[in-house]
Design a protein around this motif. Structure first.
Motif, mmCIF file in Angstrom:
data_model
loop_
_atom_site.group_PDB
_atom_site.id
_atom_site.type_symbol
_atom_site.label_atom_id
_atom_site.label_comp_id
_atom_site.label_asym_id
_atom_site.label_seq_id
_atom_site.Cartn_x
_atom_site.Cartn_y
_atom_site.Cartn_z
ATOM 1 N N GLY A 25 36.367 -19.074 9.285
ATOM 2 C CA GLY A 25 35.079 -18.599 8.810
ATOM 3 C C GLY A 25 34.953 -18.699 7.306
ATOM 4 O O GLY A 25 35.835 -19.230 6.609
ATOM 5 N N ARG A 26 33.839 -18.189 6.803
ATOM 6 C CA ARG A 26 33.620 -18.151 5.367
ATOM 7 C C ARG A 26 33.035 -16.785 5.006
ATOM 8 O O ARG A 26 32.215 -16.224 5.735
ATOM 9 C CB ARG A 26 32.661 -19.260 4.923
ATOM 10 N N ILE A 27 33.471 -16.273 3.870
ATOM 11 C CA ILE A 27 32.991 -14.990 3.365
ATOM 12 C C ILE A 27 32.197 -15.278 2.095
ATOM 13 O O ILE A 27 32.731 -15.802 1.117
ATOM 14 C CB ILE A 27 34.158 -14.033 3.030
ATOM 15 N N PHE A 28 30.912 -14.954 2.096
ATOM 16 C CA PHE A 28 30.042 -15.186 0.946
ATOM 17 C C PHE A 28 29.768 -13.864 0.250
ATOM 18 O O PHE A 28 29.237 -12.936 0.855
ATOM 19 C CB PHE A 28 28.726 -15.817 1.399
ATOM 20 N N VAL A 29 30.145 -13.782 -1.022
ATOM 21 C CA VAL A 29 29.969 -12.549 -1.783
ATOM 22 C C VAL A 29 28.699 -12.659 -2.624
ATOM 23 O O VAL A 29 28.578 -13.536 -3.481
ATOM 24 C CB VAL A 29 31.181 -12.257 -2.685
ATOM 25 N N PHE A 30 27.755 -11.766 -2.375
ATOM 26 C CA PHE A 30 26.457 -11.775 -3.039
ATOM 27 C C PHE A 30 26.379 -10.692 -4.116
ATOM 28 O O PHE A 30 27.049 -9.671 -4.031
ATOM 29 C CB PHE A 30 25.341 -11.511 -2.019
ATOM 30 N N GLY A 31 25.562 -10.944 -5.115
ATOM 31 C CA GLY A 31 25.196 -9.905 -6.065
ATOM 32 C C GLY A 31 26.121 -9.692 -7.234
ATOM 33 O O GLY A 31 25.972 -8.709 -7.961
ATOM 34 N N ALA A 32 27.069 -10.598 -7.464
ATOM 35 C CA ALA A 32 28.004 -10.412 -8.578
ATOM 36 C C ALA A 32 27.309 -10.729 -9.901
ATOM 37 O O ALA A 32 26.884 -11.857 -10.130
ATOM 38 C CB ALA A 32 29.221 -11.310 -8.397
ATOM 39 N N GLN A 33 27.174 -9.743 -10.754
ATOM 40 C CA GLN A 33 26.551 -9.920 -12.059
ATOM 41 C C GLN A 33 27.441 -9.310 -13.131
ATOM 42 O O GLN A 33 28.109 -8.312 -12.913
ATOM 43 C CB GLN A 33 25.173 -9.240 -12.094
ATOM 44 N N LYS A 34 27.465 -9.920 -14.303
ATOM 45 C CA LYS A 34 28.180 -9.416 -15.473
ATOM 46 C C LYS A 34 29.624 -9.047 -15.133
ATOM 47 O O LYS A 34 30.434 -9.893 -14.796
ATOM 48 C CB LYS A 34 27.417 -8.240 -16.079
ATOM 49 N N GLU A 35 29.943 -7.724 -15.184
ATOM 50 C CA GLU A 35 31.334 -7.316 -14.982
ATOM 51 C C GLU A 35 31.827 -7.610 -13.569
ATOM 52 O O GLU A 35 33.026 -7.769 -13.342
ATOM 53 C CB GLU A 35 31.501 -5.820 -15.296
ATOM 54 N N GLY A 36 30.919 -7.692 -12.624
ATOM 55 C CA GLY A 36 31.327 -7.988 -11.257
ATOM 56 C C GLY A 36 31.776 -9.422 -11.052
ATOM 57 O O GLY A 36 32.500 -9.719 -10.100
ATOM 58 N N ARG A 37 31.368 -10.324 -11.939
ATOM 59 C CA ARG A 37 31.697 -11.736 -11.764
ATOM 60 C C ARG A 37 33.206 -11.985 -11.820
ATOM 61 O O ARG A 37 33.754 -12.749 -11.019
ATOM 62 C CB ARG A 37 30.999 -12.581 -12.838
ATOM 63 N N SER A 38 33.880 -11.346 -12.765
ATOM 64 C CA SER A 38 35.321 -11.564 -12.900
ATOM 65 C C SER A 38 36.058 -11.033 -11.676
ATOM 66 O O SER A 38 37.025 -11.650 -11.201
ATOM 67 C CB SER A 38 35.857 -10.909 -14.179
ATOM 68 N N LEU A 39 35.612 -9.900 -11.148
ATOM 69 C CA LEU A 39 36.246 -9.333 -9.962
ATOM 70 C C LEU A 39 36.086 -10.267 -8.768
ATOM 71 O O LEU A 39 37.049 -10.563 -8.062
ATOM 72 C CB LEU A 39 35.631 -7.961 -9.652
ATOM 73 N N VAL A 40 34.874 -10.738 -8.542
ATOM 74 C CA VAL A 40 34.631 -11.625 -7.406
ATOM 75 C C VAL A 40 35.375 -12.945 -7.586
ATOM 76 O O VAL A 40 35.879 -13.511 -6.612
ATOM 77 C CB VAL A 40 33.115 -11.853 -7.226
ATOM 78 N N SER A 41 35.472 -13.414 -8.802
ATOM 79 C CA SER A 41 36.239 -14.641 -9.059
ATOM 80 C C SER A 41 37.694 -14.475 -8.641
ATOM 81 O O SER A 41 38.302 -15.376 -8.059
ATOM 82 C CB SER A 41 36.170 -15.016 -10.544
ATOM 83 N N ARG A 42 38.251 -13.286 -8.909
ATOM 84 C CA ARG A 42 39.641 -13.029 -8.505
ATOM 85 C C ARG A 42 39.755 -13.001 -6.985
ATOM 86 O O ARG A 42 40.727 -13.513 -6.420
ATOM 87 C CB ARG A 42 40.136 -11.713 -9.123
ATOM 88 N N TRP A 43 38.760 -12.387 -6.315
ATOM 89 C CA TRP A 43 38.778 -12.375 -4.854
ATOM 90 C C TRP A 43 38.779 -13.808 -4.314
ATOM 91 O O TRP A 43 39.519 -14.133 -3.387
ATOM 92 C CB TRP A 43 37.553 -11.644 -4.310
#
Length: 355
Positions: free
Chosen positions: A217-235
């Motif tokens: 499958g694929r997991i799509f992470v929505f809504g990452a802005q500003k400080e959230g971008r680095s966290l989602v990038s690590r995920w």
């Protein structure tokens, strides 16, 4: 005699504007002879621009171009030139109150939303709390139309006909095709206020579990802005099946297309719940300080897909913007990743079905 032309005003937030979609679509279908113009921020244009042949959209930047009294007067002159016959204020804030006052003075037929604030205040009271379902935003919007002489029966399924939006319009080739054996799962871990956000370390565990359970499958992470971008990038680095949607797509229109092909969305009490709902995707929604009884459940979503805890202090906030008076955010901290994943699997296995 003037042709009937309704102005519908709602500037924010994104979730509240999205909740207008089923109401406007129902109005357009049941009164095809009536022109409808939605006035809002330009970012939400994709929600309305192809909704129905008799629905139009006007954008207004009330924070810059139409700021202050002078700006609102300029906006009023622009609106008056459109020869509306009825004005629906779906926001009831200072800006829209001023505009509807101008329309009323000029003898337009005007109605505004009743947000039923007293019932919501009792819902979040610390003492003598009344845990009673409040009128939904959809019903509140429909009340305004009824007051203008346009009662509607709410009937709406999706912004897209058939099996969803055209994936080939997306800019990245690896997003342009969904394999028949794949499960596409959306995750929207962020919200405007901290009282609505599930602990991000726990949400990472949810992502990890879903990746393990759905290796194709694929997991799509929505809504990452500003400080959230680095966290989602690590995920996304840690879990190869994980995709940062904000890094791939650049507009709400593109996100809606992708979202329409999800098998399920995991979201907070946030705009992404409502965006997924209007493209006919089941949502596993996680609620903390807020509660579905406040009237903000997604369109056609069922309470069986809600993840929440029964605590005497819940809900403590309508919008999730108040600090936790207990100081421990037990309403979110007590929700285990397994509880979220279990709901997701129930949806994927069709144990929970929508109407």
């Amino acid at each position: 005699m003037k042709s009937e032309h309704i102005l519908i005003m709602r500037f924010s937030s994104l979730g509240d504007v999205t909740m207008l979609v089923p109401v406007v679509a129902s109005l357009a279908a049941q009164y095809p002879h009536v022109r409808i113009t939605v006035l809002s921020r330009d970012v939400v244009r994709p929600l309305f621009e192809k909704l129905a042949p008799n629905v139009g959209f006007m954008d207004a930047d009330v924070g810059k171009e139409y700021k202050g009294i002078l700006g609102l007067n300029a906006l009023y002159r622009r609106l008056k030139a459109k020869h509306f016959t009825a004005i629906a204020d779906m926001h009831d804030v200072i800006r829209t109150k001023y505009l509807r006052m101008r329309f009323s003075v000029d003898r337009y037929h005007v109605a505004h939303i009743d947000k039923h604030r007293k019932g919501k205040q009792r819902l979040v009271a610390r003492k003598n709390k009344r845990l009673v379902q409040q009128s939904t935003s959809f019903a509140n919007y429909a009340e305004v139309l009824a007051a203008l002489g346009y009662p509607v029966t709410l009937q709406f399924k999706s912004l897209f006909s058939g099996s969803g939006g055209n994936l080939r319009l997306l800019p990245q080739r690896d997003l342009q095709e969904k394999k028949t054996f794949q499960k596409w799962i959306g995750v929207a871990p962020f919200a405007a206020h901290p009282g609505k956000v599930y602990p991000l370390e726990k949400m990472q565990q949810v992502v990890a579990m879903l990746c393990e359970m759905h290796p194709n499958g694929r997991i799509f992470v929505f809504g990452a802005q500003k400080e959230g971008r680095s966290l989602v990038s690590r995920w996304c680095e840690q879990y190869p099946r994980c995709v940062d949607v904000s890094a791939c797509l650049s507009s709400l229109k593109e996100e809606l297309i992708l979202m329409s092909h999800l098998d399920v969305m995991v979201s907070m009490d946030s705009a992404n719940t409502h965006l997924a709902s209007v493209v006919d995707v089941p949502v596993v929604s996680v609620w903390g300080a807020t509660h579905p009884y406040a009237g903000f459940m997604g369109w056609r979503q069922d309470e069986s897909t809600v993840v929440q805890l029964s605590l005497p202090c819940r809900p403590c906030s309508i919008f999730g913007d108040k600090p936790c008076y207990r100081g421990d955010m037990a309403c979110m901290a007590g929700i285990s990743p397994e509880m979220v994943v279990e709901k997701v699997e129930q949806v994927l296995n069709h144990q929970i079905k929508r109407d």
